[in-house]
Design a protein around this motif. Structure first.
Motif, PDB file in Angstrom:
ATOM      1  N   LEU A 164      54.565 105.806 119.772  1.00 25.20           N
ATOM      2  CA  LEU A 164      55.550 104.771 119.480  1.00 25.20           C
ATOM      3  C   LEU A 164      56.834 105.381 118.925  1.00 25.20           C
ATOM      4  CD1 LEU A 164      56.167 101.745 119.375  1.00 25.20           C
ATOM      5  CD2 LEU A 164      55.157 101.682 117.097  1.00 25.20           C
ATOM      6  N   HIS A 165      56.654 106.366 118.072  1.00 21.60           N
ATOM      7  CA  HIS A 165      57.835 107.043 117.519  1.00 21.60           C
ATOM      8  C   HIS A 165      58.641 107.707 118.630  1.00 21.60           C
ATOM      9  CE1 HIS A 165      60.315 109.366 114.730  1.00 21.60           C
ATOM     10  NE2 HIS A 165      60.006 110.459 115.427  1.00 21.60           N
ATOM     11  N   ASN A 168      60.308 104.975 120.675  1.00 20.41           N
ATOM     12  CA  ASN A 168      61.461 104.427 119.950  1.00 20.41           C
ATOM     13  C   ASN A 168      62.635 105.381 119.986  1.00 20.41           C
ATOM     14  OD1 ASN A 168      60.290 101.988 119.247  1.00 20.41           O
ATOM     15  ND2 ASN A 168      59.410 102.778 117.350  1.00 20.41           N
ATOM     16  N   ARG A 169      62.314 106.673 119.875  1.00 21.34           N
ATOM     17  CA  ARG A 169      63.388 107.660 119.926  1.00 21.34           C
ATOM     18  C   ARG A 169      64.061 107.652 121.305  1.00 21.34           C
ATOM     19  NH1 ARG A 169      64.055 112.678 121.630  1.00 21.34           N
ATOM     20  NH2 ARG A 169      61.879 112.897 122.279  1.00 21.34           N
ATOM     21  N   ARG A 172      66.096 104.509 121.608  1.00 23.68           N
ATOM     22  CA  ARG A 172      67.384 104.636 120.913  1.00 23.68           C
ATOM     23  C   ARG A 172      68.363 105.480 121.725  1.00 23.68           C
ATOM     24  NH1 ARG A 172      63.937 105.039 116.357  1.00 23.68           N
ATOM     25  NH2 ARG A 172      63.994 107.305 116.480  1.00 23.68           N
TER      26      ARG A 172
END
Length: 824
Positions: A164-165, A168-169, A172
């Motif tokens: 997920l990180h 998300n990165r 972004r």
């Protein structure tokens, strides 16, 4: 023994809550001499079945558990007690106990063995004490399982968190890139729009001067042409301004000046600009906008764009009925509603109505023109006023757009507010442009232009070619018609459906059509023309603003004869029209010559075939008589030679019959009637099964297939196609043949098999007479069957084609337009 003393001690021992048994040190038997009631209950035993018996005789290991170690571990502990004369505490043991029903049940024990010593230190007894810890062990195992699961879940959560990180990165980074692209796009629109405005200014200035010049007035034709240029330059300027407004809003550079004005009056004035257009369209325009009780703080230019966009949109999608514009006050808000009785918007499309460049698929409208940002611009402009815009709609009933603006100016930025009232008089350029645009949409659906006669000395004796020009832009229709009318008889239509409605009463020699149009676009018109045998070969030139090789290939693949990209010159248009008309004229002449030659050849074939039948019958008869009368004289070689003669005569007879059938199909008149194709196909299959009783073929005939046509010819079609499939599946282990209909707008039937197939590069050769794609010795035939099928289908106004791959079967597809009445 001490137990033989006072009976009270025995009762005290036996009723002890501990699980105890007293053993003699007579290894390896370890005889049980006393036990507590708790021991007997825990082990499902009785004193009679226990006392006096060896420990391991009553309590053996579970025989169903090969790896059981409980008995061995207990024996080793007891032997250590004997050897060391000290207590021995064992680890928790799994020691299954036989239950009341004789089966073993799982048990876990915590044992301790204690010696009972004599005064001299000898072991008199061993006290075997245990505690049942089965429930505790199970709970521990469950806890361990839960801990394992928790650890697995923790690892899974950690892994998903990392994913997920990472996502998300990436999101972004993607959003940053999209933002950069959006900024770049907005800057591009802004820059290119500014670049358009300079040449437009240089065009409009001289044009307006020339049109307004009274000292050197223009001639009627030149004034009309320059007026057309001026109107479209204004339209282009309007589109450029709309793009500029949108790019300014997105870039945050749109400056507004909010000043008090009578919202009802200025709204009524904007809507009233469409009165002339609605009157011409035979529609009602209802404007109910009484003076407001207090001024509204709006930017007048922006508000005019809001009103004109909404009313223009209503007019575009309302072909009959009423457009209503109503203003009222609801509490602390001004409300303006624009309602129509138009085509409506599907519920699934409502969330996207205000999106940039969104068009409702398949919506019927007066024109396909537009940038696709009108309603998106309305939402942004209303938002700058601190208001909201919404829409409700029902397909076939109409649509209502509702704008709400807060009263007062507390919701607006102070620096953007002016307290000086604004006048509501005057007609802005935006309003004038919208009115002119609406007027253009009202051109008749189709019209015939006046014929411009050529000079007398060049007048041709042959009729002028007819050309149908189809475009939803009235100016472009007028322009193209003006180019063509000096040489051709021209009519125009504003969409594909109007063009098709023209055909029964006026048959053109060519169609020139725009691609993007309402109701029925250019590709739809092209499909309809190609599906109708009477217009299937009609030359069609498509016009489109989409440039590039891909767009041109798409148009040509759709079946057009040519593809012309806007803008184009008059000379280029005339050259292409002339070329395709000449090609069509030549094609028609060739087709007529070919048809005449075919008829002559068929008549010749018919005559020759008849003449050949008599000598063939004689050859076959004499050969038969030779075998019958001289059977005792002919040797084996002679008989084989005579049999070959008979087979050759039979094959020749079949060929003659095929040629006669081909001639009859070409020359006999059609008799149209209702034909049940499924029944015909079933009869053909039954006949094939009777003729080849040794073959097993899985045949599927779709039920209920019917058409109108000549029953005799359609039977010939199915006899040949199904017979062909039967023949070419003869070497397949599991043969399959299907006859059915495809789900298409045009009645399309098919015969499919899993037989020998053919190389698709030779698909066009199949339907010519005497063509073979397989060895004649392997698959017998006359080579005329598919030619006969093609002729029969063609006479019905249909077409036939084949799809296949070598060794993978073949599919023959044919169309049968519904024929009403007979045709020759």
């Amino acid at each position: 023994m001490w137990m033989a003393g006072d009976p009270d001690f025995r009762i005290l021992f036996e009723q002890s809550p501990d699980v105890l048994v007293v053993l003699l040190p007579d290894a390896p038997r370890f005889t049980m001499v006393a036990a507590t009631d708790a021991r007997l209950a825990a082990t499902h035993t009785t004193r009679a079945g226990t006392i006096g018996k060896g420990l391991f005789e009553v309590f053996p290991d579970n025989p169903e558990e090969a790896g059981a170690t409980g008995a061995n571990n207990l024996r080793a502990s007891l032997e250590r007690v004997l050897a060391t004369r000290t207590a021995d505490t064992m680890a928790v043991q799994k020691y299954d106990i036989r239950g009341p029903d004789g089966t073993f049940e799982t048990k876990h024990w915590s044992p301790k063995n204690l010696p009972v010593l004599s005064p001299s230190g000898e072991v008199l007894y061993i006290l075997h004490r245990v505690e049942d810890v089965t429930d505790l062990v199970r709970a521990s195992e469950l806890g361990e399982e839960l801990r394992d699961r928790n650890r697995d879940m923790e690892r899974e959560v950690i892994a998903r968190s990392r994913e997920l990180h990472q996502a998300n990165r990436q999101l972004r980074e993607t959003n940053v890139k999209l933002g950069e692209l959006d900024v770049a796009k907005t800057a591009f629109f802004s820059n290119i729009s500014h670049e358009f405005r300079t040449p437009l200014t240089l065009m409009l200035g001289p044009l307006e001067d020339a049109l307004a010049d009274q000292q050197e007035p223009l001639g009627p034709r030149l004034r009309t042409s320059l007026g057309l240029v001026h109107d479209n330059a204004l339209r282009l300027l309007k589109l450029v301004n709309a793009l500029l407004d949108f790019s300014r809003i997105e870039a945050g550079r749109m400056t507004a000046r909010f000043a008090p004005l009578d919202l009802g009056r200025v709204t009524a004035e904007g809507a009233g600009m469409f009165q002339s257009a609605t009157d011409k369209a035979g529609m009602s325009l209802v404007v109910d906008c009484p003076p407001s009780s207090e001024p509204a703080f709006v930017d007048r230019d922006m508000w005019e764009k809001i009103v004109t966009n909404l009313v223009s949109n209503a007019f575009k999608f309302t072909l009959a009925g009423t457009i209503s514009v109503r203003c009222r006050e609801e509490g602390s808000a001004f409300v303006v509603e624009v309602a129509d009785t138009g085509v409506g918007i599907p519920e699934s499309e409502l969330p996207y109505v205000f999106d940039r460049f969104h068009r409702v698929p398949g919506a019927t409208s007066r024109t396909h023109e537009g940038t696709g940002i009108g309603l998106a611009l309305v939402r942004e402009l209303v938002g700058l006023h601190g208001g909201e815009v919404s829409v409700t709609s029902e397909v076939g009933v109409g649509t209502t757009f509702r704008v709400e603006l807060p009263k007062g100016h507390a919701h607006l930025a102070p620096e953007a507010v002016s307290l000086t009232p604004m006048t509501a008089e005057g007609r802005s350029d935006a309003m004038a442009a919208r009115d002119a645009e609406a007027q253009r949409w009202l051109a008749p659906t189709s019209e015939r232009l006046p014929v411009v006669a050529p000079p007398v000395d060049a007048a041709a004796e042959t009729p002028r070619a007819r050309i149908l020009v189809v475009d939803d832009n009235a100016d472009l229709r007028t322009y193209i018609a003006g180019i063509l009318s000096p040489k051709y008889d021209v009519r125009t239509a504003n969409d594909g459906r109007a063009a098709l409605d023209t055909l029964p009463s006026w048959r053109p020699d060519m169609v020139i059509s725009d691609v993007m149009m309402p109701v029925l676009d250019g590709f739809g018109l092209l499909r309809e023309l190609r599906a109708d045998p009477s217009t299937a070969s009609l030359p069609v030139i498509l016009l489109s603003a989409r440039a590039g090789e891909e767009a041109a290939v798409e148009g040509l693949d759709a079946g057009s004869d040519d593809y012309l990209v806007k803008p184009f010159s008059a000379r280029e248009l005339l050259a292409r029209v002339r070329t395709h008309l000449e090609l069509e004229k030549t094609r028609r002449a060739w087709a007529a010559d070919l048809e005449r030659a075919n008829r002559e050849l068929e008549a010749f074939s018919y005559s020759v075939s008849h003449d050949l039948r008599a000598p063939l019958r004689a050859v076959d008869g004499f050969a038969h008589a030779l075998v019958e009368d001289y059977a005792d004289v002919l040797d084996a070689a002679g008989k084989d030679c005579v049999e070959r003669i008979r087979k050759g005569a039979s094959r020749m007879g079949e060929l003659i019959e095929s040629l006669l059938e081909l001639s009859r199909i070409t020359m006999a008149p059609l008799r149209a009637e209702s034909v049940l194709l499924s029944e015909l196909a079933t009869s053909v299959v039954e006949e094939l099964r009777r003729a080849h009783p040794g073959r097993t073929v899985d045949v599927g005939v779709e039920a209920g297939l019917a058409t109108r046509g000549d029953r005799r010819l359609l039977n010939v079609v199915l006899v040949n196609l199904i017979g062909n499939a039967w023949k070419f599946t003869s070497k397949v282990a599991v043969a399959r043949i299907d006859f059915g209909r495809l789900v298409t707008s045009e009645p399309t039937f098919f015969v499919r098999d899993n037989g020998a197939g053919f190389d698709p590069t030779y698909a066009q050769r199949l339907f010519a007479p005497f063509q073979r794609l397989h060895d004649a010795n392997e698959f017998e035939g006359t080579g005329v069957g598919l030619a006969t099928v093609q002729r029969a289908i063609s006479r019905h106004g249909g077409r036939i084609w084949a799809e296949s791959a070598a060794g993978k079967g073949a599919t023959f597809l044919f169309t049968l337009p519904d024929r009403r009445g007979a045709s020759s």
